[in-house]
Design a protein around this motif. Sequence first.
Motif, mmCIF file in Angstrom:
data_model
loop_
_atom_site.group_PDB
_atom_site.id
_atom_site.type_symbol
_atom_site.label_atom_id
_atom_site.label_comp_id
_atom_site.label_asym_id
_atom_site.label_seq_id
_atom_site.Cartn_x
_atom_site.Cartn_y
_atom_site.Cartn_z
ATOM 1 N N LYS A 17 20.888 61.620 45.003
ATOM 2 C CA LYS A 17 21.705 62.123 46.125
ATOM 3 C C LYS A 17 22.924 62.886 45.636
ATOM 4 N N ALA A 20 22.001 66.567 45.044
ATOM 5 C CA ALA A 20 21.461 67.338 46.168
ATOM 6 C C ALA A 20 22.422 68.451 46.583
ATOM 7 N N SER A 23 20.759 68.587 52.556
ATOM 8 C CA SER A 23 19.884 67.558 53.122
ATOM 9 C C SER A 23 19.748 67.819 54.619
ATOM 10 N N ARG A 91 15.399 64.655 54.029
ATOM 11 C CA ARG A 91 14.966 65.410 52.854
ATOM 12 C C ARG A 91 16.196 65.939 52.110
ATOM 13 N N TYR A 92 16.192 65.726 50.809
ATOM 14 C CA TYR A 92 17.247 66.203 49.921
ATOM 15 C C TYR A 92 16.665 67.284 49.021
#
Length: 157
Positions: A17, A20, A23, A91-92
């Motif tokens: 995360k 990323a 997202s 979704r990342y």
Amino acid sequence: MSKEIERKFLIVNTSFKKEAIKSYKIAQGFLSTVPERTVRIRIQDNQGFITIKGIGNKTGTTRFEWEKEIDINEANSLLAICEPSIIEKIRYIIPTNNQLFFEVDEFLGLNNGLIIAEIELPSEDADFNKPYWLGKEVTGKASYYNSMLTKKPFTKW
């Protein structure tokens, strides 16, 4: 119309995360889940899509894929008539150092606890860097296909 070349992996921790760049939430359902032609309806942010995928090759990495953006109202109407169990996930998008991207899906609802990373490749033998948070490869394992997760959710395994 094109071929999709993709590999899938489980995730060993959520440190992805931090890497990323974007997202978004996804809701998707299936009008058809037969392996020869899955027909998916997806709502991603405020956009609707219809996608048709063919059966995968022997390794599960390559298959026919056709996708088209559709009106969000049409997508909502089609989602309402999909087979039971709509998939929800975050979704990342995570860039690699060779201009590819991992799409990491953190599933919600009946598939809560499942996190899968996918990478689309230019060829089946394309090389890519595997980040430390990438775990076991599950490419070609049908139980991890979104279309199968609607029938046998992760929380029921």
